[in-house]
Design a protein around this motif. Structure first.
Motif, PDB file in Angstrom:
ATOM      1  N   LEU A   8       6.267  -7.008  -9.622  1.00 26.56           N
ATOM      2  CA  LEU A   8       7.485  -7.730  -9.260  1.00 26.56           C
ATOM      3  C   LEU A   8       8.077  -8.479 -10.451  1.00 26.56           C
ATOM      4  O   LEU A   8       9.295  -8.555 -10.619  1.00 26.56           O
ATOM      5  CB  LEU A   8       7.182  -8.728  -8.127  1.00 26.56           C
ATOM      6  CG  LEU A   8       6.964  -8.136  -6.729  1.00 26.56           C
ATOM      7  CD1 LEU A   8       6.403  -9.195  -5.789  1.00 26.56           C
ATOM      8  CD2 LEU A   8       8.261  -7.571  -6.168  1.00 26.56           C
ATOM      9  N   ILE A   9       7.215  -9.027 -11.300  1.00 26.12           N
ATOM     10  CA  ILE A   9       7.676  -9.808 -12.446  1.00 26.12           C
ATOM     11  C   ILE A   9       8.173  -8.906 -13.576  1.00 26.12           C
ATOM     12  O   ILE A   9       9.097  -9.241 -14.305  1.00 26.12           O
ATOM     13  CB  ILE A   9       6.544 -10.734 -12.928  1.00 26.12           C
ATOM     14  CG1 ILE A   9       6.381 -11.877 -11.924  1.00 26.12           C
ATOM     15  CG2 ILE A   9       6.802 -11.263 -14.324  1.00 26.12           C
ATOM     16  CD1 ILE A   9       5.206 -12.777 -12.186  1.00 26.12           C
TER      17      ILE A   9
ATOM     18  N   SER B 288       3.704  -2.519  -5.774  1.00 28.38           N
ATOM     19  CA  SER B 288       3.370  -2.093  -7.142  1.00 28.38           C
ATOM     20  C   SER B 288       4.185  -0.880  -7.566  1.00 28.38           C
ATOM     21  O   SER B 288       4.470  -0.700  -8.754  1.00 28.38           O
ATOM     22  CB  SER B 288       1.869  -1.778  -7.235  1.00 28.38           C
ATOM     23  OG  SER B 288       1.093  -2.929  -7.013  1.00 28.38           O
ATOM     24  N   LYS B 289       4.575  -0.060  -6.581  1.00 28.40           N
ATOM     25  CA  LYS B 289       5.379   1.137  -6.873  1.00 28.40           C
ATOM     26  C   LYS B 289       6.876   0.842  -6.856  1.00 28.40           C
ATOM     27  O   LYS B 289       7.693   1.745  -7.011  1.00 28.40           O
ATOM     28  CB  LYS B 289       5.061   2.227  -5.857  1.00 28.40           C
ATOM     29  CG  LYS B 289       3.638   2.749  -5.939  1.00 28.40           C
ATOM     30  CD  LYS B 289       3.371   3.766  -4.824  1.00 28.40           C
ATOM     31  CE  LYS B 289       1.939   4.276  -4.884  1.00 28.40           C
ATOM     32  NZ  LYS B 289       1.645   5.234  -3.778  1.00 28.40           N
ATOM     33  N   GLY B 290       7.243  -0.422  -6.661  1.00 27.63           N
ATOM     34  CA  GLY B 290       8.657  -0.778  -6.637  1.00 27.63           C
ATOM     35  C   GLY B 290       9.357  -0.423  -5.351  1.00 27.63           C
ATOM     36  O   GLY B 290      10.595  -0.359  -5.308  1.00 27.63           O
TER      37      GLY B 290
ATOM     38  N   PHE C 252      -2.277  -4.678   4.598  1.00 24.35           N
ATOM     39  CA  PHE C 252      -1.886  -5.438   3.416  1.00 24.35           C
ATOM     40  C   PHE C 252      -2.177  -4.664   2.133  1.00 24.35           C
ATOM     41  O   PHE C 252      -1.428  -4.768   1.158  1.00 24.35           O
ATOM     42  CB  PHE C 252      -2.597  -6.792   3.409  1.00 24.35           C
ATOM     43  CG  PHE C 252      -1.832  -7.860   4.140  1.00 24.35           C
ATOM     44  CD1 PHE C 252      -1.000  -8.729   3.461  1.00 24.35           C
ATOM     45  CD2 PHE C 252      -1.926  -7.972   5.512  1.00 24.35           C
ATOM     46  CE1 PHE C 252      -0.287  -9.703   4.138  1.00 24.35           C
ATOM     47  CE2 PHE C 252      -1.223  -8.949   6.196  1.00 24.35           C
ATOM     48  CZ  PHE C 252      -0.396  -9.815   5.512  1.00 24.35           C
ATOM     49  N   GLN C 253      -3.244  -3.887   2.131  1.00 24.67           N
ATOM     50  CA  GLN C 253      -3.521  -3.051   0.964  1.00 24.67           C
ATOM     51  C   GLN C 253      -2.382  -2.062   0.737  1.00 24.67           C
ATOM     52  O   GLN C 253      -1.913  -1.877  -0.397  1.00 24.67           O
ATOM     53  CB  GLN C 253      -4.846  -2.306   1.175  1.00 24.67           C
ATOM     54  CG  GLN C 253      -5.262  -1.404   0.030  1.00 24.67           C
ATOM     55  CD  GLN C 253      -5.646  -2.173  -1.218  1.00 24.67           C
ATOM     56  OE1 GLN C 253      -5.889  -3.374  -1.173  1.00 24.67           O
ATOM     57  NE2 GLN C 253      -5.692  -1.501  -2.351  1.00 24.67           N
ATOM     58  N   GLU C 254      -1.911  -1.471   1.812  1.00 27.12           N
ATOM     59  CA  GLU C 254      -0.784  -0.525   1.716  1.00 27.12           C
ATOM     60  C   GLU C 254       0.475  -1.249   1.239  1.00 27.12           C
ATOM     61  O   GLU C 254       1.228  -0.731   0.408  1.00 27.12           O
ATOM     62  CB  GLU C 254      -0.540   0.126   3.072  1.00 27.12           C
ATOM     63  CG  GLU C 254       0.617   1.119   3.078  1.00 27.12           C
ATOM     64  CD  GLU C 254       0.845   1.733   4.446  1.00 27.12           C
ATOM     65  OE1 GLU C 254       1.844   2.469   4.588  1.00 27.12           O
ATOM     66  OE2 GLU C 254       0.043   1.477   5.370  1.00 27.12           O
ATOM     67  N   LYS C 255       0.698  -2.450   1.766  1.00 32.99           N
ATOM     68  CA  LYS C 255       1.883  -3.211   1.377  1.00 32.99           C
ATOM     69  C   LYS C 255       1.861  -3.541  -0.112  1.00 32.99           C
ATOM     70  O   LYS C 255       2.873  -3.367  -0.819  1.00 32.99           O
ATOM     71  CB  LYS C 255       1.974  -4.496   2.203  1.00 32.99           C
ATOM     72  CG  LYS C 255       3.199  -5.336   1.855  1.00 32.99           C
ATOM     73  CD  LYS C 255       3.397  -6.485   2.811  1.00 32.99           C
ATOM     74  CE  LYS C 255       2.493  -7.634   2.485  1.00 32.99           C
ATOM     75  NZ  LYS C 255       2.870  -8.851   3.269  1.00 32.99           N
TER      76      LYS C 255
ATOM     77  N   GLN D 173      -1.794  -7.082  -8.964  1.00 32.81           N
ATOM     78  CA  GLN D 173      -1.010  -5.963  -9.510  1.00 32.81           C
ATOM     79  C   GLN D 173       0.398  -5.948  -8.930  1.00 32.81           C
ATOM     80  O   GLN D 173       1.377  -5.660  -9.632  1.00 32.81           O
ATOM     81  CB  GLN D 173      -1.729  -4.654  -9.217  1.00 32.81           C
ATOM     82  CG  GLN D 173      -3.035  -4.483  -9.990  1.00 32.81           C
ATOM     83  CD  GLN D 173      -3.859  -3.314  -9.505  1.00 32.81           C
ATOM     84  OE1 GLN D 173      -3.367  -2.444  -8.773  1.00 32.81           O
ATOM     85  NE2 GLN D 173      -5.132  -3.288  -9.882  1.00 32.81           N
ATOM     86  N   ALA D 174       0.506  -6.265  -7.631  1.00 34.32           N
ATOM     87  CA  ALA D 174       1.824  -6.306  -6.989  1.00 34.32           C
ATOM     88  C   ALA D 174       2.688  -7.404  -7.607  1.00 34.32           C
ATOM     89  O   ALA D 174       3.884  -7.210  -7.854  1.00 34.32           O
ATOM     90  CB  ALA D 174       1.657  -6.530  -5.490  1.00 34.32           C
ATOM     91  N   CYS D 175       2.092  -8.571  -7.872  1.00 35.74           N
ATOM     92  CA  CYS D 175       2.833  -9.664  -8.492  1.00 35.74           C
ATOM     93  C   CYS D 175       3.295  -9.286  -9.900  1.00 35.74           C
ATOM     94  O   CYS D 175       4.432  -9.575 -10.301  1.00 35.74           O
ATOM     95  CB  CYS D 175       1.968 -10.921  -8.542  1.00 35.74           C
ATOM     96  SG  CYS D 175       1.636 -11.662  -6.927  1.00 35.74           S
TER      97      CYS D 175
END
Length: 340
Positions: free
Chosen positions: A248-249, A314-316, A306-309, A243-245
């Motif tokens: 970012l994209i 994901s929230k920008g 890492f979960q927090e990161k 989701q984070a990736c």
């Protein structure tokens, strides 16, 4: 400790190498007798009945196995009758040397939650080398430093590529490996070469121990294949990283499609130029020691960070992310958590 399924017991590596000269029945019987020792790890109140109960051997064969251990000088019968006692050979030395000891969980002999005792499953294979491999893996495993087996002993190294760069991250794509690897010259591995010098018996036994539920897979993001572990992945982290990736994209559909083509995708700070994803194994049954407890606490702490990161990404909010170097260092402590 013989009164707790959660405890652990010790077996001398040197003495066990002599036990291995006998059959798989005696090998398993010896471990059962050793499980019955108290804090001294030398005198056991467990005998034929325990061997019968936990290995599944018939009574006569359980008795014969114990008698052969006595005849071989590996056990000494201190007391007979309905409540016999046996002294393990290693008690004849001045003191068990820590580097010469397998620390084994009691559950390996008794099982947990009503399951078939693992020692019975090991006996059923008829392969004493499988038993020795499992004990060697306990002897070599370092949870604090590696989270399981060292990749030099066994690893699946994932194929990898950098998909793109965003903010301070490389977005890495990792794919499941096609084969397993080990390293020449490691004693516990070399024991399992076949007549032609191949390592297939080693890999087959590893697979068997995993199928039996005695080993569990673990996957770590690492600085490099020969570097330090960064974080152990789990299903939640895997999902959050993807989701984070995607965040970012953004709306780049071509890049989103490239993400979908990989088994794992992870945003990794760009200073980790040689990041690798490595799958190996660790033992499922773990002795309740300070080292085991310390490892579990540190692993959970790092996974939470890492979960927090990943959620912040994901929230920008990439500007709010601090590098995790100090957390990574907690996976690199050298022996500051000793066996209780």
């Amino acid at each position: 400790m013989s009164d707790s399924r959660d405890g652990f017991f010790a077996v001398s590596k040197e003495v066990f190498s002599r036990v291995m000269e006998l059959s798989v029945r005696e090998v398993c019987a010896y471990l059962v007798i050793a499980r019955g020792t108290g804090r001294s790890n030398t005198v056991s109140a467990w005998s034929n009945n325990a061997v019968e109960n936990y290995t599944g051997l018939a009574r006569s064969r359980a008795k014969a196995a114990v008698e052969r251990l006595v005849e071989a000088g590996l056990l000494e019968k201190l007391k007979g009758g309905s409540r016999p006692q046996y002294q393990l050979m290693e008690s004849r030395t001045e003191k068990l040397i820590e580097d010469d000891v397998y620390w084994l969980p009691n559950g390996l002999i008794t099982g947990v939650a009503g399951e078939t005792p693992p020692i019975e499953q090991l006996k059923e294979t008829g392969d004493k080398m499988l038993v020795e491999l499992l004990l060697d893996l306990y002897g070599e495993q370092n949870l604090i430093e590696d989270g399981g087996l060292q990749p030099t002993i066994y690893k699946n190294l994932h194929d990898k590529k950098v998909i793109t760069e965003r903010a301070q991250f490389n977005i890495w794509g990792f794919d499941m490996p096609k084969y397993s690897e080990t390293t020449h010259g490691i004693e516990l591995v070399e024991k399992h070469r076949d007549s032609e010098g191949a390592f297939e018996p080693f890999f087959d036994r590893i697979k068997t121990l995993h199928t039996m539920g005695l080993l569990e897979k673990t996957t770590h993001l690492m600085e490099s294949v020969s570097g330090e572990p960064i974080v152990e992945l789990n299903t939640q982290l895997d999902d959050s990283a993807r989701q984070a990736c995607e965040a970012l994209i953004g709306e780049d559909n071509q890049m989103i499609h490239r993400l979908e083509n990989h088994d794992y995708v992870l945003p990794v700070e760009r200073h980790y130029k040689n990041a690798d994803l490595v799958t190996t194994y660790r033992t499922r049954y773990k002795p309740r020691t300070k080292m085991t407890g310390g490892w579990a606490v540190e692993r959970d702490k790092i996974q939470e960070a890492f979960q927090e990161k990943f959620l912040l990404i994901s929230k920008g909010q990439t500007e709010n992310i601090r590098y995790t170097d100090r957390l990574v260092q907690t996976m690199q402590h050298k022996g500051d958590m000793k066996v209780a």
